[in-house]
Design a protein around this motif. Structure first.
Motif: not given
Length: 72
Positions: A51-55
């Motif tokens: 999971i890549n948490v991006l803004l």
């Protein structure tokens, strides 16, 4: 809403004594990491789980002058 207090480097302050717009992304990135950690995980841990948490969106409302309060 999540908020944090941060120290601002003096070199990030412009001639008007406010945070230079160039440095906003740096502080948003710090806030992103702190927010994820407040949920009990690190961004690295999410990444390890695929999971890549991006803004995806940010809003800046100028309600107070951002000035040097503390030095790093």
């Amino acid at each position: 809403m999540f908020s944090i207090n941060m120290n601002v480097q003096e070199s990030h302050i412009d001639y008007q004594k406010v945070l230079d717009g160039l440095h906003y992304p740096f502080y948003f990135e710090k806030c992103r990491h702190d927010f994820i950690e407040s949920l009990g995980k690190s961004i690295d841990k999410y990444h390890d789980e695929g999971i890549n948490v991006l803004l995806s969106q940010m809003t800046v409302k100028g309600t107070v002058k951002l000035t040097i309060l503390n030095h790093i």
